[in-house]
Write an enzyme that holds these catalytic residues in place. Structure first.
Site, mmCIF file in Angstrom:
data_model
loop_
_atom_site.group_PDB
_atom_site.id
_atom_site.type_symbol
_atom_site.label_atom_id
_atom_site.label_comp_id
_atom_site.label_asym_id
_atom_site.label_seq_id
_atom_site.Cartn_x
_atom_site.Cartn_y
_atom_site.Cartn_z
ATOM 1 N N TYR A 60 -36.771 39.707 46.721
ATOM 2 C CA TYR A 60 -35.999 39.011 45.701
ATOM 3 C C TYR A 60 -36.405 39.576 44.343
ATOM 4 O O TYR A 60 -37.460 39.248 43.810
ATOM 5 C CB TYR A 60 -36.270 37.509 45.713
ATOM 6 C CG TYR A 60 -35.826 36.755 46.929
ATOM 7 C CD1 TYR A 60 -34.996 37.314 47.891
ATOM 8 C CD2 TYR A 60 -36.240 35.443 47.132
ATOM 9 C CE1 TYR A 60 -34.587 36.603 49.006
ATOM 10 C CE2 TYR A 60 -35.835 34.716 48.249
ATOM 11 C CZ TYR A 60 -35.019 35.310 49.178
ATOM 12 O OH TYR A 60 -34.631 34.585 50.283
ATOM 13 N N PHE A 205 -28.893 29.334 53.128
ATOM 14 C CA PHE A 205 -27.567 28.890 52.684
ATOM 15 C C PHE A 205 -27.318 27.445 53.119
ATOM 16 O O PHE A 205 -26.278 27.125 53.701
ATOM 17 C CB PHE A 205 -26.465 29.798 53.222
ATOM 18 C CG PHE A 205 -26.312 31.113 52.494
ATOM 19 C CD1 PHE A 205 -27.121 31.429 51.417
ATOM 20 C CD2 PHE A 205 -25.355 32.032 52.888
ATOM 21 C CE1 PHE A 205 -26.991 32.652 50.746
ATOM 22 C CE2 PHE A 205 -25.204 33.249 52.234
ATOM 23 C CZ PHE A 205 -26.031 33.557 51.162
ATOM 24 N N PRO A 206 -28.246 26.523 52.847
ATOM 25 C CA PRO A 206 -28.053 25.132 53.274
ATOM 26 C C PRO A 206 -26.860 24.469 52.595
ATOM 27 O O PRO A 206 -26.327 23.485 53.108
ATOM 28 C CB PRO A 206 -29.363 24.451 52.872
ATOM 29 C CG PRO A 206 -29.885 25.270 51.741
ATOM 30 C CD PRO A 206 -29.500 26.686 52.090
ATOM 31 N N LEU A 207 -26.440 25.028 51.454
ATOM 32 C CA LEU A 207 -25.262 24.517 50.759
ATOM 33 C C LEU A 207 -24.093 25.503 50.864
ATOM 34 O O LEU A 207 -23.172 25.486 50.031
ATOM 35 C CB LEU A 207 -25.588 24.224 49.291
ATOM 36 C CG LEU A 207 -26.543 23.045 49.069
ATOM 37 C CD1 LEU A 207 -26.977 22.964 47.616
ATOM 38 C CD2 LEU A 207 -25.894 21.738 49.503
ATOM 39 N N GLY A 208 -24.126 26.354 51.886
ATOM 40 C CA GLY A 208 -23.039 27.308 52.071
ATOM 41 C C GLY A 208 -22.860 28.232 50.887
ATOM 42 O O GLY A 208 -21.736 28.535 50.505
#
Length: 282
Positions: A60, A205-208
């Site tokens: 990152y 990507f827990p919130l897409g």
């Protein structure tokens, strides 16, 4: 909903909602997104709000997110668990090269130790399995680093249930990080295996990638109105209800969104809510 905490590998106790550092970097996970002072403030606020699991990666930035974690939080408070990843090399925004040869993995881990300013990484995750290198060589290298005290526990990122089963035959695995959210449940078999084995499951990507957090997220929004919550909070609360081993680490570059995300821990979904949300995944 299951309890507020989870013990990774039975020993690293964390609050189930953590913080992921990907959004501290620019588009394509490349370079800075904001000034270092703003990033430091976000990380410190996350810990002030009770976060005890910080999830980062060497690529990152690359390198930038780990450096910011150290700048903000070192010397690390007791009870803070640092998770990072290695096994991927970056050459440009959104360009990823899997690199799992033993000498590369060792060099990556040691570079992360320097950037994080620590002698031991709590959870070191293999960011991707390298198809050109035997799994036993990749996990064997991490097991050696664990014996040397450079890492405490090993995690895997983006694996199938079959790959996880093979990995568990090679060495002890503490966690898995796979893509998973309200609308994307392809990794359900892996989640169930994690439950059976007591492994932590960190959904990426827990919130897409933001799609589940906005007003256009029709399914979560309907439930959110009943609870005086936001769609993003409902999507995260659904994950916490979904499994006791679920450890979401949503990332954000906004203090307001950080506080909103962490507020999901206080959203208690009723059976009727869960039925509505469960149907969204087909």
């Amino acid at each position: 909903m299951a309890g507020d905490s989870f013990d990774i590998a039975g020993v690293l106790s964390v609050r189930r909602l953590g913080y992921g550092t990907g959004m501290l970097t620019g588009p394509g996970y490349w370079g800075p997104r904001m000034g270092p002072g703003q990033a430091v403030a976000l990380l410190r606020r996350a810990v002030e709000l009770g976060v005890t699991l910080i999830d980062t990666a060497d690529n990152y930035g690359p390198g930038l997110a780990e450096e910011l974690v150290a700048r903000a939080l070192h010397p690390y408070p007791g009870g803070l668990v640092l998770a990072t990843k290695g096994g991927v090399v970056r050459t440009a925004p959104n360009v990823w090269h899997v690199a799992g040869r033993p000498e590369r993995l060792r060099a990556m881990c040691e570079a992360s130790l320097r950037r994080l300013r620590t002698e031991t990484i709590d959870l070191y995750q293999l960011h991707r399995l390298d198809p050109e290198v035997p799994m036993a060589d990749q996990l064997g290298t991490l097991a050696e680093l664990r014996r040397e005290g450079k890492i405490r526990h090993i995690g895997l990122d983006t694996v199938t249930a079959e790959e996880l089963a093979r990995g568990l035959e090679i060495t002890e695995i503490a966690s898995v990080q796979n893509r998973y959210n309200l609308l994307d449940r392809e990794s359900e078999p892996v989640l169930r295996m994690c439950e059976e084995r007591g492994l932590g499951f960190l959904p990426w990507f827990p919130l897409g990638n933001g799609a589940l957090a906005g007003p256009g997220a029709a399914g979560p929004a309907k439930v959110a109105r009943r609870h005086g919550a936001t769609p993003g909070q409902v999507a995260l609360a659904w994950l916490l209800h979904r499994s006791p081993v679920m450890l979401p680490t949503p990332g954000t570059g906004s203090l307001a969104h950080l506080e909103d995300n962490l507020g999901a821990a206080h959203v208690s979904l009723a059976p009727d809510d869960l039925a509505v949300l469960d149907r969204l995944g087909g």
